[in-house]
Each structure stands twice: as C-alpha cells, then as structure tokens.
Design a protein around this motif. Sequence first.
Motif, mmCIF file in Angstrom:
data_model
loop_
_atom_site.group_PDB
_atom_site.id
_atom_site.type_symbol
_atom_site.label_atom_id
_atom_site.label_comp_id
_atom_site.label_asym_id
_atom_site.label_seq_id
_atom_site.Cartn_x
_atom_site.Cartn_y
_atom_site.Cartn_z
ATOM 1 N N PRO A 714 0.817 -1.225 0.000
ATOM 2 C CA PRO A 714 0.000 0.000 0.000
ATOM 3 C C PRO A 714 0.846 1.269 0.000
ATOM 4 C CG PRO A 714 -0.913 -1.596 1.538
ATOM 5 C CD PRO A 714 0.409 -2.140 1.102
ATOM 6 N N GLU A 715 1.933 1.279 0.785
ATOM 7 C CA GLU A 715 2.804 2.454 0.802
ATOM 8 C C GLU A 715 3.470 2.654 -0.559
ATOM 9 O OE1 GLU A 715 2.904 0.714 5.005
ATOM 10 O OE2 GLU A 715 2.721 -0.005 2.937
ATOM 11 N N ASP A 718 1.098 4.244 -2.984
ATOM 12 C CA ASP A 718 1.003 5.698 -2.755
ATOM 13 C C ASP A 718 2.188 6.416 -3.394
ATOM 14 O OD1 ASP A 718 -1.328 5.342 -1.330
ATOM 15 O OD2 ASP A 718 -0.361 5.402 0.641
ATOM 16 N N LYS A 719 3.393 5.856 -3.206
ATOM 17 C CA LYS A 719 4.588 6.467 -3.803
ATOM 18 C C LYS A 719 4.451 6.557 -5.317
ATOM 19 C CE LYS A 719 8.314 5.088 -0.597
ATOM 20 N NZ LYS A 719 9.223 6.234 -0.625
ATOM 21 N N GLU A 721 1.743 6.426 -7.220
ATOM 22 C CA GLU A 721 0.655 7.289 -7.682
ATOM 23 C C GLU A 721 1.031 8.764 -7.616
ATOM 24 O OE1 GLU A 721 -4.060 6.696 -7.527
ATOM 25 O OE2 GLU A 721 -3.128 6.889 -5.566
ATOM 26 N N ASN A 722 1.904 9.114 -6.693
ATOM 27 C CA ASN A 722 2.294 10.515 -6.516
ATOM 28 C C ASN A 722 3.668 10.823 -7.090
ATOM 29 O OD1 ASN A 722 0.043 11.709 -4.873
ATOM 30 N ND2 ASN A 722 0.560 9.970 -3.570
ATOM 31 N N LYS A 731 -1.309 5.353 -13.656
ATOM 32 C CA LYS A 731 -2.266 5.558 -12.560
ATOM 33 C C LYS A 731 -3.453 4.609 -12.687
ATOM 34 C CE LYS A 731 -1.080 10.374 -11.588
ATOM 35 N NZ LYS A 731 -1.552 11.768 -11.523
ATOM 36 N N ARG A 738 -4.933 -1.532 -6.640
ATOM 37 C CA ARG A 738 -5.598 -1.237 -5.362
ATOM 38 C C ARG A 738 -6.889 -2.040 -5.236
ATOM 39 N NH1 ARG A 738 -3.267 2.948 -2.660
ATOM 40 N NH2 ARG A 738 -2.299 4.655 -3.862
#
Length: 775
Positions: A714-715, A718-719, A721-722, A731, A738
Amino acid sequence: MTGPLVPFREFVLKVHSRCDLACDHCYVYEHADQSWLTRPKVISDEAISWTARRLAEHATTHALPSVTVILHGGEPLLAGPARLRRVCEELGSALNGIAELDLRIHTNGVQLSPRYLDLFDEFDVRVGISLDGDRAANDRHRRFADGRSSHPMVLRAVELLRDERYRHLDLGLLCTVDIHNDPVAVHDALAGLEPPLVDFLLPHATWDDPPPRPDGSPTAYADWLLTVFDRWTEQGRPMPVRMFASVLSSLNGGPSLTESLGLAPTDLVVIETDGQLEQVDSLKSAYEGAAATGFDVFHNTFDEVAAHPGVRARQLGLAGVSETCRRCPVVRSCGGGLYTHRYRSDSGPGFDNPSVYCADLAALIRGIEERTAAATESPAVREPDELLAAQLDLTRTLLAVLHDTLDGRGGALWDDAWRLAATVEADAPGADALDTVLAHPYTRTWLVGALEDVQEGRGLTGPAAERLGATVAAAAVRAGLDLPVPVAYRDGSLYLPTLGTVLLGVRGERGEAVVCAGADGFLVRRRGAAPGTELRIASEDPEGPHWRPVRVLRRSPAPGLLLDDLDPFRDCFDAPVADRLAAERAEAWADRIAEAWAVLAAAVPDQAAEAARTLTTVTPLAGGAAEPGRHGHGALGIGAPAGTKELALGLLSGFRRAKLRALGEVTDLYALDGTWEHRTPWGSEHVTFSRLLAETFERAGLGLYDPRFLTGVPEALDKIENAAEVTVDGKQLISAVRKEISGTRSAAEKNRGRSFPSSGRQTNVLASDQKVTFE
C-alpha cells in the motif's frame, strides 16, 4: 554546468526592432529590458550575411537535418518586402545542400497583404499571427498608439491566409491570456477562424512583477484555461491547441510540445537587428540585460552561445529546476514553467524558484488529467483481451515495418510468403489461423532480432529469413487450406511455428520444400523430389522418425499450454533453454503444472483465470524459476518443475511479470525512468521508478496468494501514484492493483513486521529469493 552541449535548432531573427502597434503587455517595449531603444530599426546587410554564415557553420558542425528560422521584431513586416527577400535569399543560399531551412514569420498581421504573401509563397515562409480573441478581447491590449482598434486589420490578414492560394502558409494563431476576457468568447472567436493551430501564452510575469489576479485566486489562469479546455472539448476540439496537446502528451508519457512546459532543453537563440546574440526574448521581462550573452554574429559562433551559462541553465532538464519543483508530481508536465516566470530578485540565484504561475500550472495539469483520463486510458490496462489484441497489433506492425525496411531485398522466398499471406488472410479460417501463429510469443523474438539486423545493415539471413514462409505454411496447415507454400529448411529439418519440426533429410542438409495442407494434416515435398516421395504428417501423429510435434500440456485444471522446446527463436530468457524433452519428462511436466495450477485456481481464481486466457506457451529452461520471455506476450520459461507450491508461486510470479512487460510494450506506464530514485517500503534500497513499479506489481499479485507479500505494497502504491514519472495509464494500473488487493489488506496488516525477502533483480520469485496488410 555539466552535460553535452545542445545545438540550436531554432533561431529567432529580429529583422525590425520597432512596431506599428502599442500593445501594453508587450515584453519588448513595456517590460524591464529597454535595450530596443539602442537597436537599429532594420537589420543590416552585414548582419544578414553573417547570420547566414553562422547558421551554415552550426548546421554543418552538428549535422543538423533542418533548422528553423523565425523572422521576428518588433513587427517584422515593417522591414519591407525587399529586405525580407534579401533575408530569405541569403539564408536559403547559405544552407543549400547543408540543411533544410524551415522559414517562419510571426506578425501582428496589420501590414499583411498579397504582396508579402506572394513573397512568402516563393520562399515557403509560413506565417503565424497574434490575435487575442474577439474584438473586445483583442482591443484590451492590441491597439495603435492613438487607441484605434487593430482587430479589423488582423481579421483581414487571417482571411487572406485562409485564401486557397496561401492556406499552406498558415501556421496558426497566438493568443496571450487575459483573465479579464471571456474565455468562451475568446475560444469561439479563434475557433471560428478555423486556424491550423492555436497557441495560448500566459502573460510574461515574475515574482517581482506578478500577474494580475483581480479576485486573488492563486489558480485564476488555470480556471480560465480550463474553461477554454471545456469549451474546446464540448465543440469537438475544432483545432489543435499547443498548450493542451503538450499537457496531454506528457500525461501519457510523451514529450512536451512547447518551451513553456516540460523538461526538454532549450534549443533557441535570438539574433537582434544589430547582430547581438541573445537568449530567449521573454527574459527581457526579468531585468535589464537578462537576455544578453555578450556575443554577436560577427565575432562569435553559435556554439559559443550554446555554452553560455545562462543558456546551459535551461538545458539541464530536471537538474535545472528548483528543489521544490523536483519534488513535485507534475514537474514532468510543467517543467517548472517558463524559465522567465521563475525570476525573483531577492532569492539567491534569481531563477531557482517555482514559476510565479506554479499553482495555475498544477491546477491546469490536474484539471486536464481529471477531464481526460477515462478517454485517454488504454483499455489494455484493464482488459486482458484488449492487451492480447494490442500485442497482436504490435507484432503485425513490426512485421509491416520489417517488410517495408527490406524494400524488396528479402529474396524470392520472402516475396512468395508475403504474397501467399494475403491469400491466407483473405480466407476467414485462414485469417484466424494466421493471427494464432503471429501471436505465438517467439514470433516477436524473431521480428525484433530481424528488424535490428536489417536496420543495422547486416541483412536478413539464416532462420530469420526463412521464418515468414514457415509462419504462412503453419497458418495454412492450421486452417486446412489447399495452398502450396514454399519454405526453406536447414540442417535437414523444417520448423513450423506452433506445430512442430519436420525431419526431411540428413543433418547439415539445406534446401527448399513445399508445404500443403491435406485432409488430415499436411504434406511436405522437397523441391525437385520425385512424385510419391513427399512426407505425410497427420494432425495427431506422435513423435516419429520424420516428425517432432510441439506438445500440448492437457491436464485439467491447467489450460492447454504449448510445451515448446523446438522453436529456434525460443532462446529469449535470462536462463538458457533446455533441449527437447523426452516423452516421459514431458508427461511429468504436464502433471506438475496441472497440480500447481490447481493450487492457484483455489487460492487466486481470478488471476488463474486471466493467466489461462493470456499464457499460451511454456518452454523448459536449463535452470532458474519461471520467467517471461524478453519479447512477446504469452510465454513463460520454467526450470525443472520443483515442489507444487513452489511451482505455483513461480507461475504466478512469472505471469505478473509477463503481464507488466506486455503492458509496457503497448502503452506508456511511466516516463523519464531513472531521473528520480525511490526507496522501497520493504527495504533500504533506492531504486528507479520502473523497478519500484515492477516489484510492487509482482508483490501485489503474490500477496493475493500469500498476504505476507503485501507488506509495504500500500505504501509503494502511494509512492507510485504521486511520483512524477507515472502517466495516466500508470495511474490506471495502480487503481486496478488497489482494487485487486482491497480484500486482502487486513491480512497483510496482521502480518506486518514479519521478515520477507527482497526481490533483488526481477528474474525470479520474491524469494532469494498499424496493422500489416499482406498485399
């Protein structure tokens, strides 16, 4: 400054330093630098001649295929037809035989007439016109000194360019944004003129002299442009808009299309009317002398200007933007904004800042992405069947490129095969059979290698030259077409992709044969052989003295997979391929894979079902775990089958990596890989974006089998996606991942803190662990 010198490819030549309008937003006359007051009004003969000489010198030094010269001012038409003719003649003569000359002129249009356009037609000078929209918008700034409107004259110029005689010279319209103007009215006024291109420019501003924001909104300019974007979309995108096209390109992994956005190095230089060589003109908005280099065409080369620290600063890509920008997710699209717009006199190096339009650029890019993501996403990312179709399209495109590159040099057998492929494709079952053979993963390995050989001048030889005939023959046999197909064989054998190897003669023998489908199989006859000596191969013939079939593993619940240990192009794995398996070993393979597939079907039914639809081939390796081939989708190389659970994990790992590789071949999931480094959540190592994505995608899939692998996923999502590198399709993939893991996250949380090995290189499980038409 480091990095290679970037040659100039675009040259702005100031042919007149005065203007017939008094635009109050003009950076030349109304901003900080007032050097125009000291310039000659018209460029001299000497400056023209030296400019032409320097252009030819620069193009020769860097072997430039073309250079673009933009005639500019002030107002360039004030130089008059005779002076402009002199410029065109000198530049064209100097570059003749050295580089193609792309001549352009940018004008306010007031003076444009057939006299000028006839001249421009003679020298192929394309014309861009400044127009800020309807009359109310245009007259807000673009007026004569006595206040008169320029709008009717500009419209007359645009209409002249729309005339059939001059339409080929029309470059389009340049519009400077003013948020006081009605964005819909501006769009409609410009679109109504049917320009070939519209370029919206933000008004030049700096942190010292920021742009007006009447309502105080930090995104007023983005809001204005997004309103134009919405209207443009609503009207069916009636003309290209460079700013929007640039954002859309970069969001999808492509390049920036304008200097004002993106990280591409600058390749533009300005020649003033007095021969002075300057940096980009917009720098005049920053401070007096900001654009100056101290060089001129009489004494200095363009290479000297290219090495100037101010020029090099705009050639550094990511390294040339501020630290704030380097950490920003949209920097790949905005590039820190126009260099001029970063200036701030009270902050160290004056340009080491985000753009004064920073919030606007971020809002514009995110707004366009939100509005277009669904329409621009590749269906291959979400639909396995679409991925298979895209892969087949790619294979066919490569075949078409290879055929075109050969340009008749493929030989008689190639030409015969290409002609017969059209016959096969014209038959419905034949077309399906041809697609089946072309979709075989090792077809791609053949095409990639063959195309590389041809493009590098090595020619098409050996098995690569013979593969097309064998491919067409295999398709004709699969479709049962009564079509004799000539093929070449070598070393006494002929391999037919997806079918098997025919043993025609003694080892070392080479020759030609003809393959033709029969009632229940096919016939193979050597060229010149006596009648009745052909080999007859039945569809279900077992291995014999003249036939080695590609075996099919048929053990439920595993799908029917080809066990291809024959294809001469199968050696496309990191580990070496194994030789032909004995019959009993092939049976053992079938049993082990079926047992492992049963484990996957029970543990990860969705992934097992997708793998069954997309994997077609397994090839025995001399060692190692399951891994995808380097080219083509659908094949896994597998070492000697081990325990059932280990093999199941290896198959799942190989499938995930094969899918990600296949996606990367048909769509851009990221761009500028290696520009940034990212720390993985499951270790201390800093890796490239591509590796972070690959490890995360594989771990997510394995985590559905064993939730312990989800630690850190999950972390990592996030990395990703950003991150600045990720594209719209990237994306989309992250969103799908996800959704995949949403039901297993709680199990992963329970196991957080337990030790799991890192993937290291992506070579084994996370353990030590244009379509072609044949005509």
